[in-house]
Motif scaffolding. Structure first.
Motif, PDB file in Angstrom:
ATOM      1  N   LYS A 293      -4.243  12.928  -1.993  1.00  0.00           N
ATOM      2  CA  LYS A 293      -5.283  12.447  -2.911  1.00  0.00           C
ATOM      3  C   LYS A 293      -5.231  10.933  -3.063  1.00  0.00           C
ATOM      4  O   LYS A 293      -6.268  10.271  -3.236  1.00  0.00           O
ATOM      5  CB  LYS A 293      -5.111  13.109  -4.280  1.00  0.00           C
ATOM      6  N   ALA A 294      -4.021  10.365  -2.960  1.00  0.00           N
ATOM      7  CA  ALA A 294      -3.852   8.911  -3.092  1.00  0.00           C
ATOM      8  C   ALA A 294      -4.117   8.170  -1.791  1.00  0.00           C
ATOM      9  O   ALA A 294      -4.026   6.946  -1.751  1.00  0.00           O
ATOM     10  CB  ALA A 294      -2.444   8.604  -3.593  1.00  0.00           C
TER      11      ALA A 294
ATOM     12  N   LEU B 284       3.131   5.904  -3.009  1.00  0.00           N
ATOM     13  CA  LEU B 284       4.348   6.596  -3.422  1.00  0.00           C
ATOM     14  C   LEU B 284       4.472   6.637  -4.939  1.00  0.00           C
ATOM     15  O   LEU B 284       4.708   7.700  -5.538  1.00  0.00           O
ATOM     16  CB  LEU B 284       5.560   5.892  -2.810  1.00  0.00           C
ATOM     17  N   ASN B 285       4.300   5.491  -5.583  1.00  0.00           N
ATOM     18  CA  ASN B 285       4.455   5.419  -7.037  1.00  0.00           C
ATOM     19  C   ASN B 285       3.376   6.198  -7.774  1.00  0.00           C
ATOM     20  O   ASN B 285       3.664   6.913  -8.744  1.00  0.00           O
ATOM     21  CB  ASN B 285       4.442   3.961  -7.499  1.00  0.00           C
ATOM     22  N   SER B 286       2.123   6.054  -7.345  1.00  0.00           N
ATOM     23  CA  SER B 286       1.044   6.750  -8.040  1.00  0.00           C
ATOM     24  C   SER B 286       1.170   8.267  -7.889  1.00  0.00           C
ATOM     25  O   SER B 286       0.899   9.017  -8.837  1.00  0.00           O
ATOM     26  CB  SER B 286      -0.322   6.279  -7.536  1.00  0.00           C
TER      27      SER B 286
ATOM     28  N   LEU C 101       3.983  10.013  -7.507  1.00  0.00           N
ATOM     29  CA  LEU C 101       5.078  10.480  -8.352  1.00  0.00           C
ATOM     30  C   LEU C 101       4.731  10.351  -9.830  1.00  0.00           C
ATOM     31  O   LEU C 101       5.133  11.187 -10.642  1.00  0.00           O
ATOM     32  CB  LEU C 101       6.351   9.689  -8.036  1.00  0.00           C
ATOM     33  N   ARG C 102       3.984   9.321 -10.183  1.00  0.00           N
ATOM     34  CA  ARG C 102       3.563   9.167 -11.567  1.00  0.00           C
ATOM     35  C   ARG C 102       2.654  10.329 -11.981  1.00  0.00           C
ATOM     36  O   ARG C 102       2.795  10.899 -13.063  1.00  0.00           O
ATOM     37  CB  ARG C 102       2.846   7.825 -11.736  1.00  0.00           C
ATOM     38  N   ASN C 103       1.720  10.697 -11.096  1.00  0.00           N
ATOM     39  CA  ASN C 103       0.827  11.815 -11.387  1.00  0.00           C
ATOM     40  C   ASN C 103       1.558  13.154 -11.330  1.00  0.00           C
ATOM     41  O   ASN C 103       1.178  14.104 -12.023  1.00  0.00           O
ATOM     42  CB  ASN C 103      -0.340  11.823 -10.401  1.00  0.00           C
ATOM     43  N   LEU C 104       2.594  13.225 -10.487  1.00  0.00           N
ATOM     44  CA  LEU C 104       3.397  14.440 -10.420  1.00  0.00           C
ATOM     45  C   LEU C 104       4.039  14.741 -11.769  1.00  0.00           C
ATOM     46  O   LEU C 104       4.068  15.899 -12.214  1.00  0.00           O
ATOM     47  CB  LEU C 104       4.486  14.269  -9.354  1.00  0.00           C
TER      48      LEU C 104
ATOM     49  N   GLY D 149       0.811  -1.207   0.000  1.00  0.00           N
ATOM     50  CA  GLY D 149       0.000   0.000   0.000  1.00  0.00           C
ATOM     51  C   GLY D 149       0.846   1.259   0.000  1.00  0.00           C
ATOM     52  O   GLY D 149       0.536   2.230  -0.701  1.00  0.00           O
ATOM     53  N   LEU D 150       1.918   1.269   0.779  1.00  0.00           N
ATOM     54  CA  LEU D 150       2.805   2.430   0.829  1.00  0.00           C
ATOM     55  C   LEU D 150       3.484   2.674  -0.514  1.00  0.00           C
ATOM     56  O   LEU D 150       3.556   3.814  -0.992  1.00  0.00           O
ATOM     57  CB  LEU D 150       3.864   2.220   1.915  1.00  0.00           C
TER      58      LEU D 150
END
Length: 296
Positions: A145-146, A72-74, A76-79, A67-68
């Motif tokens: 948001k995530a 983290l990945n989502s 940064l991906r959206n960033l 979950g962490l």
């Protein structure tokens, strides 16, 4: 069985190479060393200015690593997507980036995943306070948001300049760390993945469970990823996969019968020490003695 050298790393080939940078300290050492050299080459070739960003998020014991990492990945991906990112890249001259995941663990706070992102920008003549503030504000909103939380001030760490980047690259991958990011020693009160493995193998149940959770989450993931077109911009060409990295210079060959004796008497470490400190000639003599040894 072959005795081979990859950079400054000496190891055996022909027994089995798993190619896992996440779960094998032997392969992790070889792969991370190759990746370190690759990024050094990128810095020298591109002449772009390096900025190292480390992204973290809040966590506590009991939080699942999957979950962490997903948060983290989502985030940064959206960033690094959409119009905001396009404007940010243009404003600060971001040309390319490479990123890696690092995971540590503490008994009190559980898993601590964080992402290292090495940005390559046009110039060091920018306002880095604004760079960090804009990136941090956007990142913390996306983490929220995530479903997670990242401190506006401490969630992102930004270091600029070849000195910081060089220090980081020298430990890249995830221990000088057993020697780079997976290979480095964790901070006070925390455990590296290899320390968890050692504790777990010694009978520590919580460390064993933590290592197994880490193994499931990282399985099949890439240790280092590049932005689209980054390898061409940085002069790196086609990427060599982790399995190909472990194929390298052959220093000596050990026969099947001699290898049985090596295993019987636990001579693996001795052979690698002779290869590293004695050179090819002394290594050959040492292996000849093993092959000529009469077990009767």
């Amino acid at each position: 069985v072959q005795v081979v050298r990859t950079g400054n790393s000496y190891h055996f080939h022909g027994i089995m190479s798993c190619g896992s940078v996440w779960m094998c300290p032997v392969c992790a050492s070889r792969i991370s060393e190759a990746r370190r050299k690759e990024l050094n080459k990128a810095l020298q070739f591109s002449r772009l200015y390096p900025v190292l960003v480390t992204a973290t998020l809040s966590h506590q014991r009991g939080d699942k690593l999957a979950g962490l990492v997903q948060v983290l990945n989502s985030s940064l991906r959206n960033l690094k997507a959409g119009s905001w990112w396009g404007k940010f890249k243009e404003k600060y001259g971001v040309r390319a980036y490479a990123s890696s995941l690092e995971v540590t663990y503490s008994f009190e706070a559980g898993f601590h995943p964080h992402k290292h992102i090495l940005f390559f920008i046009d110039s060091g003549e920018i306002n880095f306070d604004e760079f960090r503030a804009e990136l941090s504000e956007r990142y913390s909103k996306l983490v929220k948001k995530a479903g997670g939380y990242s401190h506006l001030v401490h969630g992102l760490d930004v270091k600029a300049g070849t000195e910081h980047a060089g220090n980081y690259i020298s430990k890249w991958g995830a221990v000088e760390e057993v020697t780079k990011s997976n290979l480095k020693e964790a901070g006070a009160g925390s455990y590296s993945i290899w320390e968890l493995a050692e504790l777990g193998a010694g009978g520590c149940s919580w460390a064993r469970e933590a290592f197994l959770e880490y193994a499931y989450v990282t399985y099949g993931r890439r240790a280092i990823t590049y932005s689209h077109g980054a390898r061409d911009i940085l002069g790196l060409g086609t990427e060599i996969n982790d399995a190909e990295i472990v194929e390298t210079e052959v220093l000596a060959v050990i026969s099947r019968e001699a290898w049985k004796r090596v295993l019987l008497y636990g001579l693996q470490a001795s052979i690698l020490s002779v290869a590293k400190y004695g050179g090819a000639e002394l290594l050959w003599q040492f292996i000849q003695k093993i092959e000529g040894y009469n077990t009767s």
